[in-house]
Design a protein around this motif. Structure first.
Motif, PDB file in Angstrom:
ATOM      1  N   GLY A 169       0.812  -1.210   0.000  1.00  0.00           N
ATOM      2  CA  GLY A 169       0.000   0.000   0.000  1.00  0.00           C
ATOM      3  C   GLY A 169       0.848   1.262   0.000  1.00  0.00           C
ATOM      4  N   ILE A 170       1.906   1.261   0.785  1.00  0.00           N
ATOM      5  CA  ILE A 170       2.801   2.423   0.812  1.00  0.00           C
ATOM      6  C   ILE A 170       3.477   2.616  -0.544  1.00  0.00           C
ATOM      7  CG2 ILE A 170       4.993   3.265   1.749  1.00  0.00           C
ATOM      8  CD1 ILE A 170       4.086   2.359   4.474  1.00  0.00           C
ATOM      9  N   LEU A 171       3.922   1.522  -1.156  1.00  0.00           N
ATOM     10  CA  LEU A 171       4.542   1.638  -2.487  1.00  0.00           C
ATOM     11  C   LEU A 171       3.551   2.192  -3.513  1.00  0.00           C
ATOM     12  CD1 LEU A 171       6.625  -1.644  -2.651  1.00  0.00           C
ATOM     13  CD2 LEU A 171       7.489   0.689  -2.560  1.00  0.00           C
ATOM     14  N   ALA A 172       2.301   1.755  -3.439  1.00  0.00           N
ATOM     15  CA  ALA A 172       1.290   2.256  -4.375  1.00  0.00           C
ATOM     16  C   ALA A 172       1.019   3.742  -4.134  1.00  0.00           C
ATOM     17  CB  ALA A 172       0.007   1.447  -4.233  1.00  0.00           C
ATOM     18  N   LEU A 173       0.947   4.147  -2.877  1.00  0.00           N
ATOM     19  CA  LEU A 173       0.714   5.560  -2.574  1.00  0.00           C
ATOM     20  C   LEU A 173       1.898   6.433  -2.992  1.00  0.00           C
ATOM     21  CD1 LEU A 173      -1.086   5.299   0.867  1.00  0.00           C
ATOM     22  CD2 LEU A 173      -2.075   6.069  -1.295  1.00  0.00           C
ATOM     23  N   LEU A 174       3.107   5.926  -2.797  1.00  0.00           N
ATOM     24  CA  LEU A 174       4.281   6.684  -3.240  1.00  0.00           C
ATOM     25  C   LEU A 174       4.311   6.812  -4.760  1.00  0.00           C
ATOM     26  CD1 LEU A 174       7.086   5.392  -0.856  1.00  0.00           C
ATOM     27  CD2 LEU A 174       6.000   7.649  -0.871  1.00  0.00           C
ATOM     28  N   SER A 175       3.913   5.768  -5.443  1.00  0.00           N
ATOM     29  CA  SER A 175       3.837   5.825  -6.892  1.00  0.00           C
ATOM     30  C   SER A 175       2.809   6.866  -7.331  1.00  0.00           C
ATOM     31  CB  SER A 175       3.467   4.452  -7.445  1.00  0.00           C
ATOM     32  OG  SER A 175       3.353   4.484  -8.830  1.00  0.00           O
ATOM     33  N   LEU A 176       1.702   6.942  -6.620  1.00  0.00           N
ATOM     34  CA  LEU A 176       0.686   7.947  -6.914  1.00  0.00           C
ATOM     35  C   LEU A 176       1.183   9.347  -6.590  1.00  0.00           C
ATOM     36  CD1 LEU A 176      -2.354   8.481  -7.649  1.00  0.00           C
ATOM     37  CD2 LEU A 176      -2.782   8.318  -5.199  1.00  0.00           C
ATOM     38  N   LEU A 177       1.849   9.483  -5.455  1.00  0.00           N
ATOM     39  CA  LEU A 177       2.342  10.792  -5.023  1.00  0.00           C
ATOM     40  C   LEU A 177       3.403  11.338  -5.976  1.00  0.00           C
ATOM     41  CD1 LEU A 177       2.199  12.897  -2.696  1.00  0.00           C
ATOM     42  CD2 LEU A 177       4.047  11.641  -1.604  1.00  0.00           C
ATOM     43  N   TRP A 178       4.311  10.472  -6.412  1.00  0.00           N
ATOM     44  CA  TRP A 178       5.390  10.900  -7.291  1.00  0.00           C
ATOM     45  C   TRP A 178       5.010  10.850  -8.768  1.00  0.00           C
ATOM     46  CZ3 TRP A 178       9.132   7.435  -4.131  1.00  0.00           C
ATOM     47  CH2 TRP A 178       9.465   8.102  -2.945  1.00  0.00           C
ATOM     48  N   GLU A 179       3.762  10.451  -9.045  1.00  0.00           N
ATOM     49  CA  GLU A 179       3.220  10.401 -10.406  1.00  0.00           C
ATOM     50  C   GLU A 179       4.114   9.611 -11.356  1.00  0.00           C
ATOM     51  OE1 GLU A 179       2.482  14.416 -11.578  1.00  0.00           O
ATOM     52  OE2 GLU A 179       1.004  14.734  -9.986  1.00  0.00           O
ATOM     53  N   THR A 180       4.448   8.405 -10.943  1.00  0.00           N
ATOM     54  CA  THR A 180       5.274   7.528 -11.774  1.00  0.00           C
ATOM     55  C   THR A 180       4.709   6.113 -11.724  1.00  0.00           C
ATOM     56  OG1 THR A 180       7.494   6.697 -12.165  1.00  0.00           O
ATOM     57  CG2 THR A 180       6.881   7.058  -9.886  1.00  0.00           C
ATOM     58  N   ASP A 181       4.941   5.369 -12.765  1.00  0.00           N
ATOM     59  CA  ASP A 181       4.512   3.973 -12.779  1.00  0.00           C
ATOM     60  C   ASP A 181       5.703   3.020 -12.690  1.00  0.00           C
ATOM     61  OD1 ASP A 181       5.547   4.497 -15.243  1.00  0.00           O
ATOM     62  OD2 ASP A 181       3.877   3.647 -16.373  1.00  0.00           O
ATOM     63  N   MET A 182       6.831   3.546 -12.289  1.00  0.00           N
ATOM     64  CA  MET A 182       8.038   2.717 -12.179  1.00  0.00           C
ATOM     65  C   MET A 182       7.935   1.679 -11.057  1.00  0.00           C
ATOM     66  SD  MET A 182      11.029   5.544 -12.833  1.00  0.00           S
ATOM     67  CE  MET A 182      12.199   4.527 -11.994  1.00  0.00           C
ATOM     68  N   TYR A 183       7.059   1.902 -10.097  1.00  0.00           N
ATOM     69  CA  TYR A 183       6.971   1.013  -8.941  1.00  0.00           C
ATOM     70  C   TYR A 183       5.957  -0.107  -9.127  1.00  0.00           C
ATOM     71  CZ  TYR A 183       9.782   4.524  -6.657  1.00  0.00           C
ATOM     72  OH  TYR A 183      10.782   5.385  -6.339  1.00  0.00           O
ATOM     73  N   VAL A 184       5.281  -0.157 -10.252  1.00  0.00           N
ATOM     74  CA  VAL A 184       4.262  -1.183 -10.464  1.00  0.00           C
ATOM     75  C   VAL A 184       4.883  -2.576 -10.445  1.00  0.00           C
ATOM     76  CG1 VAL A 184       2.544  -2.068 -12.094  1.00  0.00           C
ATOM     77  CG2 VAL A 184       2.751   0.384 -11.714  1.00  0.00           C
ATOM     78  N   GLU A 185       6.015  -2.745 -11.092  1.00  0.00           N
ATOM     79  CA  GLU A 185       6.681  -4.055 -11.086  1.00  0.00           C
ATOM     80  C   GLU A 185       7.124  -4.433  -9.682  1.00  0.00           C
ATOM     81  OE1 GLU A 185       7.768  -1.585 -13.157  1.00  0.00           O
ATOM     82  OE2 GLU A 185       6.984  -2.275 -15.087  1.00  0.00           O
ATOM     83  N   LEU A 186       7.638  -3.455  -8.945  1.00  0.00           N
ATOM     84  CA  LEU A 186       8.059  -3.712  -7.568  1.00  0.00           C
ATOM     85  C   LEU A 186       6.869  -4.108  -6.698  1.00  0.00           C
ATOM     86  CD1 LEU A 186      10.366  -3.648  -5.504  1.00  0.00           C
ATOM     87  CD2 LEU A 186       9.824  -1.236  -5.123  1.00  0.00           C
ATOM     88  N   ILE A 187       5.737  -3.449  -6.905  1.00  0.00           N
ATOM     89  CA  ILE A 187       4.522  -3.780  -6.162  1.00  0.00           C
ATOM     90  C   ILE A 187       4.095  -5.211  -6.469  1.00  0.00           C
ATOM     91  CG2 ILE A 187       2.052  -3.267  -6.008  1.00  0.00           C
ATOM     92  CD1 ILE A 187       2.811  -0.299  -6.392  1.00  0.00           C
ATOM     93  N   LEU A 188       4.134  -5.594  -7.741  1.00  0.00           N
ATOM     94  CA  LEU A 188       3.742  -6.956  -8.118  1.00  0.00           C
ATOM     95  C   LEU A 188       4.687  -8.000  -7.536  1.00  0.00           C
ATOM     96  CD1 LEU A 188       2.728  -6.384 -11.835  1.00  0.00           C
ATOM     97  CD2 LEU A 188       1.223  -6.893  -9.913  1.00  0.00           C
ATOM     98  N   VAL A 189       5.975  -7.747  -7.604  1.00  0.00           N
ATOM     99  CA  VAL A 189       6.955  -8.704  -7.079  1.00  0.00           C
ATOM    100  C   VAL A 189       6.827  -8.825  -5.559  1.00  0.00           C
ATOM    101  CG1 VAL A 189       9.431  -9.099  -6.735  1.00  0.00           C
ATOM    102  CG2 VAL A 189       8.576  -8.460  -8.982  1.00  0.00           C
TER     103      VAL A 189
END
Length: 100
Positions: free
Chosen positions: A45-65
């Motif tokens: 959840g924190i990774l998803a919120l940080l991805s939203l806050l920083w407006e990037t989709d670079m963390y989607v793979e990290l979230i899935l893994v």
């Protein structure tokens, strides 16, 4: 929106602190297993919120893994416990031998 996301991150951090308390305190293995699973979910959840806050989709793979690792770790521990903890027979009021 930015303040709202920061408040959500703070609330998730509080939830992680409660889960860490339950992880260290126990008292049973199941409590620790659920605490571990809660920490993994909150971290995603924190990774998803940080991805939203920083407006990037670079963390989607990290979230899935990380989600996959948390799920596989929980399933592996449950399978291990299933093999090591004796099961009570239906209608048996006594604990299995060796357990109180």
């Amino acid at each position: 929106m930015e303040i709202f996301v920061q408040i959500l991150i703070l609330l998730i951090i509080v939830a992680i602190c409660f889960a860490l308390y339950r992880l260290f305190r126990g008292p049973t293995v199941i409590d620790r297993l659920l605490a571990f699973d809660g920490i993994a979910i909150c971290s995603v959840g924190i990774l998803a919120l940080l991805s939203l806050l920083w407006e990037t989709d670079m963390y989607v793979e990290l979230i899935l893994v990380y989600s996959l690792l948390g799920f596989v770790g929980t399933v592996a521990l449950v399978l291990y416990l299933h093999r090591t903890i004796p099961v009570r027979e239906p209608g048996d009021k006594k604990p299995p031998k060796g357990h109180s």
